[in-house]
Motif scaffolding. Structure first.
Motif, mmCIF file in Angstrom:
data_model
loop_
_atom_site.group_PDB
_atom_site.id
_atom_site.type_symbol
_atom_site.label_atom_id
_atom_site.label_comp_id
_atom_site.label_asym_id
_atom_site.label_seq_id
_atom_site.Cartn_x
_atom_site.Cartn_y
_atom_site.Cartn_z
ATOM 1 N N VAL A 86 68.262 16.234 35.159
ATOM 2 C CA VAL A 86 66.889 15.784 35.389
ATOM 3 C C VAL A 86 65.934 16.967 35.299
ATOM 4 O O VAL A 86 64.877 16.897 34.656
ATOM 5 C CB VAL A 86 66.763 15.097 36.761
ATOM 6 N N ALA A 87 66.308 18.069 35.946
ATOM 7 C CA ALA A 87 65.455 19.260 35.956
ATOM 8 C C ALA A 87 65.223 19.786 34.543
ATOM 9 O O ALA A 87 64.090 20.105 34.158
ATOM 10 C CB ALA A 87 66.085 20.342 36.827
ATOM 11 N N LEU A 88 66.291 19.871 33.761
ATOM 12 C CA LEU A 88 66.152 20.367 32.384
ATOM 13 C C LEU A 88 65.349 19.407 31.511
ATOM 14 O O LEU A 88 64.587 19.840 30.648
ATOM 15 C CB LEU A 88 67.536 20.606 31.770
ATOM 16 N N ILE A 94 57.886 19.474 29.611
ATOM 17 C CA ILE A 94 56.680 20.252 29.900
ATOM 18 C C ILE A 94 56.486 21.336 28.848
ATOM 19 O O ILE A 94 55.359 21.631 28.438
ATOM 20 C CB ILE A 94 56.768 20.848 31.322
ATOM 21 N N GLU A 95 57.580 21.917 28.385
ATOM 22 C CA GLU A 95 57.491 22.929 27.337
ATOM 23 C C GLU A 95 57.017 22.309 26.019
ATOM 24 O O GLU A 95 56.241 22.916 25.273
ATOM 25 C CB GLU A 95 58.850 23.594 27.151
ATOM 26 N N LEU A 100 51.305 18.272 29.904
ATOM 27 C CA LEU A 100 52.066 17.485 30.869
ATOM 28 C C LEU A 100 52.079 18.102 32.262
ATOM 29 O O LEU A 100 52.018 17.379 33.261
ATOM 30 C CB LEU A 100 53.498 17.290 30.363
ATOM 31 N N ALA A 101 52.160 19.421 32.357
ATOM 32 C CA ALA A 101 52.243 20.068 33.666
ATOM 33 C C ALA A 101 51.037 19.709 34.531
ATOM 34 O O ALA A 101 51.181 19.351 35.711
ATOM 35 C CB ALA A 101 52.340 21.586 33.497
ATOM 36 N N THR A 102 49.847 19.792 33.962
ATOM 37 C CA THR A 102 48.636 19.465 34.714
ATOM 38 C C THR A 102 48.625 17.999 35.109
ATOM 39 O O THR A 102 48.271 17.645 36.250
ATOM 40 C CB THR A 102 47.389 19.785 33.878
ATOM 41 N N GLN A 103 49.017 17.126 34.197
ATOM 42 C CA GLN A 103 49.007 15.704 34.497
ATOM 43 C C GLN A 103 50.041 15.333 35.570
ATOM 44 O O GLN A 103 49.779 14.473 36.414
ATOM 45 C CB GLN A 103 49.263 14.899 33.221
ATOM 46 N N THR A 152 57.670 25.554 38.561
ATOM 47 C CA THR A 152 58.243 26.585 37.702
ATOM 48 C C THR A 152 58.059 26.248 36.233
ATOM 49 O O THR A 152 57.654 27.088 35.426
ATOM 50 C CB THR A 152 59.740 26.763 38.012
ATOM 51 N N ALA A 153 58.354 25.012 35.866
ATOM 52 C CA ALA A 153 58.198 24.610 34.469
ATOM 53 C C ALA A 153 56.738 24.683 34.041
ATOM 54 O O ALA A 153 56.419 25.126 32.933
ATOM 55 C CB ALA A 153 58.736 23.198 34.265
ATOM 56 N N GLY A 154 55.833 24.276 34.920
ATOM 57 C CA GLY A 154 54.415 24.330 34.598
ATOM 58 C C GLY A 154 53.903 25.743 34.439
ATOM 59 O O GLY A 154 53.105 26.031 33.541
#
Length: 220
Positions: A86-88, A94-95, A100-103, A152-154
């Motif tokens: 799920v995390a990946l 997001i990458e 997507l990160a902001t949303q 972290t992804a964002g």
């Protein structure tokens, strides 16, 4: 007033959302307007409003569609393996989609009752329960993982959008290396690790650290 009738048979909500995601990927949130959307779909605004009431609903639906596609299907893996998957999936999404990160942050903080937050919490929370974490700690443990993953992804995606990854890390590393050695011995010492680290590898290491803490805390 007579009930509305469908304006077009060829235009679906799914196609509208697909076009919205394409516009977000290429032009960002500012570039997503109903005018640009009607031009891309070669239709009238009324046909779009039949399916989507406003831009906020469109952004929510587009975000949910991307998240739904990013989350892996259930498998027979261990809870830890499922959480990593799920995390990946979210990390890669997001990458791939810089907006997507902001949303995701907006959805979690301003619209937690919408479709996005429950979808993410469900995907991780089920596995937290499967790890044997007592029910009274489900929300806390799941929240920690969700915020780590999205934060972290964002952060990684934001850094890569602003400049190339290598240039960004090199600039930061050089600034750390030039710090006062007496005041910042640790930060200077890890500057080289910062320059050479792998984002994906570090991200997964963080997931493992959180999971280790969760399972150790509730190992009884």
């Amino acid at each position: 007033m007579p009930p509305r009738t469908r304006r077009t048979e060829g235009l679906s909500r799914e196609r509208i959302v697909e076009a919205a995601v394409e516009l977000l990927d290429t032009a960002g949130e500012a570039g997503l307007t109903f005018r640009t959307l009607t031009e891309r779909l070669a239709t009238g605004a009324g046909a779009i409003y039949w399916h989507v009431a406003n831009k906020d609903e469109l952004l929510t639906t587009a975000t949910d569609a991307v998240v739904a596609e990013a989350l892996p299907a259930a498998s027979a893996g261990s809870p830890e393996e499922e959480i990593r998957a799920v995390a990946l999936g979210l990390f890669d999404a997001i990458e791939q989609h810089p907006w997507l990160a902001t949303q995701l942050l907006m959805q979690l903080t301003r619209n937690p009752g919408g479709p996005v937050a429950p979808r993410i919490f469900e995907a991780i929370g089920r596995q937290i329960g499967a790890l044997g974490v007592p029910e009274h700690s489900w929300f806390t443990a799941t929240s920690v993982l969700v915020h780590y993953i999205l934060g972290t992804a964002g952060q990684t995606a934001t850094a890569e959008v602003s400049t190339t990854r290598e240039a960004f890390l090199d600039t930061v590393a050089r600034s750390w290396e030039n710090l006062d050695p007496e005041a910042y011995p640790f930060t200077r010492g890890v500057a080289k690790q910062l320059r050479n680290h792998d984002d994906r590898e570090q991200f997964l290491a963080g997931i493992d650290l959180v999971l280790a803490g969760v399972t150790t805390r509730h190992s009884s």
